[in-house]
Design a protein around this motif. Structure first.
Motif, PDB file in Angstrom:
ATOM      1  N   THR A 101      27.186   3.121  98.005  1.00  0.00           N
ATOM      2  CA  THR A 101      27.579   2.089  97.713  1.00  0.00           C
ATOM      3  C   THR A 101      27.826   1.060  98.808  1.00  0.00           C
ATOM      4  O   THR A 101      28.571   1.474  99.869  1.00  0.00           O
ATOM      5  CB  THR A 101      28.860   2.057  96.931  1.00  0.00           C
ATOM      6  OG1 THR A 101      29.973   3.140  97.673  1.00  0.00           O
ATOM      7  CG2 THR A 101      28.591   2.866  95.544  1.00  0.00           C
ATOM      8  N   THR A 105      27.524  -3.977  96.058  1.00  0.00           N
ATOM      9  CA  THR A 105      27.579  -3.086  95.109  1.00  0.00           C
ATOM     10  C   THR A 105      29.119  -2.748  94.672  1.00  0.00           C
ATOM     11  O   THR A 105      29.522  -2.654  93.481  1.00  0.00           O
ATOM     12  CB  THR A 105      26.893  -1.441  95.380  1.00  0.00           C
ATOM     13  OG1 THR A 105      25.787  -1.707  95.520  1.00  0.00           O
ATOM     14  CG2 THR A 105      26.966  -0.537  93.978  1.00  0.00           C
ATOM     15  N   ARG A 106      29.979  -2.648  95.548  1.00  0.00           N
ATOM     16  CA  ARG A 106      31.397  -2.430  95.166  1.00  0.00           C
ATOM     17  C   ARG A 106      31.755  -3.834  94.571  1.00  0.00           C
ATOM     18  O   ARG A 106      32.718  -3.521  93.589  1.00  0.00           O
ATOM     19  CB  ARG A 106      31.932  -2.205  96.329  1.00  0.00           C
ATOM     20  CG  ARG A 106      31.641  -0.955  97.278  1.00  0.00           C
ATOM     21  CD  ARG A 106      32.670  -0.555  98.317  1.00  0.00           C
ATOM     22  NE  ARG A 106      33.748  -0.133  97.912  1.00  0.00           N
ATOM     23  CZ  ARG A 106      34.352   1.120  97.505  1.00  0.00           C
ATOM     24  NH1 ARG A 106      33.540   1.930  97.542  1.00  0.00           N
ATOM     25  NH2 ARG A 106      35.466   1.136  97.234  1.00  0.00           N
ATOM     26  N   SER A 226      32.080   3.353  86.965  1.00  0.00           N
ATOM     27  CA  SER A 226      32.905   2.414  88.060  1.00  0.00           C
ATOM     28  C   SER A 226      33.822   3.212  88.747  1.00  0.00           C
ATOM     29  O   SER A 226      33.868   3.161  90.069  1.00  0.00           O
ATOM     30  CB  SER A 226      33.187   1.407  87.645  1.00  0.00           C
ATOM     31  OG  SER A 226      34.209   1.110  86.867  1.00  0.00           O
ATOM     32  N   LEU A 229      32.345   5.682  91.145  1.00  0.00           N
ATOM     33  CA  LEU A 229      31.294   4.999  91.902  1.00  0.00           C
ATOM     34  C   LEU A 229      32.509   4.314  93.156  1.00  0.00           C
ATOM     35  O   LEU A 229      31.790   4.027  94.294  1.00  0.00           O
ATOM     36  CB  LEU A 229      30.456   4.284  91.586  1.00  0.00           C
ATOM     37  CG  LEU A 229      29.345   4.797  90.741  1.00  0.00           C
ATOM     38  CD1 LEU A 229      28.421   3.821  90.036  1.00  0.00           C
ATOM     39  CD2 LEU A 229      28.479   5.799  91.418  1.00  0.00           C
TER      40      LEU A 229
END
Length: 291
Positions: A101, A105-106, A226, A229
């Motif tokens: 990530t 992406t974050r 989420s 991740l």
């Protein structure tokens, strides 16, 4: 995204045939009659199998779902302390998320997870609640949403305090967010989006309700993914959260009479409000339910 889409499609595929199936009472009546003839607890069993009784089959199934969720969560609690494969799965997923990530992406994952944040829940619930109040007025809408969200939060935080599991340590931020098991965001997302799908599905066709169910499941799974991740929860945390959220929603939905959304009324009466041409709108379904 793939996991969320697949979960939503599976929910849509399952919900479609279930929602199109006409309500039939005969099988449960046959079982109740047989049990009434051979057991001493015939009245109790009959009332629990009768779809027209307030504490009948629907509420019994909801309680069973809540008990099943309790079994799943209890099993996970045992496994996270004694199962090396589950620990490896949790740790492996955390490491993979940390290494795959980036900043962009974050930011996307933060937007997804914010759907189940306190502010996100309030904004989404108010907007959908107002829209649905205007579309199909019902004074129980705010009470139902409060019961789903606040009740789920209370149950989740209670379990968090009992289990007191540490969060992943890869991201230092996670250490300051309190206990990890079960995931509160996942539980809230599962309960809230299912509740909103129920509200939006009132007086709509079974096909539309199946699509709404698929979207609700997909969004809840997206929020759960989420959390993993972002290194804020273990995989087992979000599985427990989703299970708890859906079970709590089921109990609240049935307590409020399903799509009829009237507290303490049988779900069988909801069939009378189905759109024209939908299964369940025959003469038998339109007849008033027994009190």
């Amino acid at each position: 995204m793939i996991i969320s889409i697949v979960a939503g499609l599976v929910a849509w595929a399952i919900a479609g045939p279930v929602l199109r199936r006409p309500a039939r009472q005969q099988p449960t009546r046959v079982v109740a009659d047989e049990l009434r003839a051979h057991t001493a607890v015939r009245r109790f069993v009959h009332s629990r199998l009768d779809t027209e009784v307030l504490t009948g089959l629907a509420l019994t199934l909801a309680v069973c779902m809540l008990c099943l969720a309790g079994v799943v969560i209890s099993l996970l609690v045992v496994l996270i302390h004694h199962s090396e494969p589950l620990s490896d799965l949790d740790a492996g997923a955390a490491r993979w998320a940390h290494h795959h990530t980036g900043a962009g992406t974050r930011r996307f994952l933060d937007a997804v997870t914010s759907l189940a944040s306190t502010r996100g829940v309030i904004v989404i619930a108010v907007i959908v609640g107002v829209v649905e109040w205007i579309r199909v007025p019902n004074r129980w809408i705010p009470v139902f949403l409060l019961a789903v969200t606040l009740g789920d939060s209370f149950v989740t935080n209670t379990i968090k305090g009992i289990v007191d599991r540490s969060r992943p340590t890869i991201d230092p931020l996670a250490a300051h967010l309190g206990p990890s098991f079960p995931s509160g965001h996942s539980s809230t997302a599962a309960a809230l989006f299912a509740a909103l799908a129920l509200l939006a599905g009132r007086r709509r066709s079974s096909s539309a309700r199946a699509i709404l169910a698929g979207v609700a499941v997909g969004l809840a799974v997206a929020v759960a993914c989420s959390r993993v991740l972002l290194d804020l929860h273990w995989v087992s945390d979000v599985v427990a959260g989703l299970t708890l959220g859906w079970a709590w929603f089921a109990l609240c939905a049935i307590a409020f009479g399903g799509r009829r959304l009237r507290f303490a009324e049988p779900m069988e009466a909801a069939a009378a409000e189905a759109p024209p041409g939908e299964p369940g709108t025959d003469a038998r379904a339109r007849a008033p339910a027994k009190v």
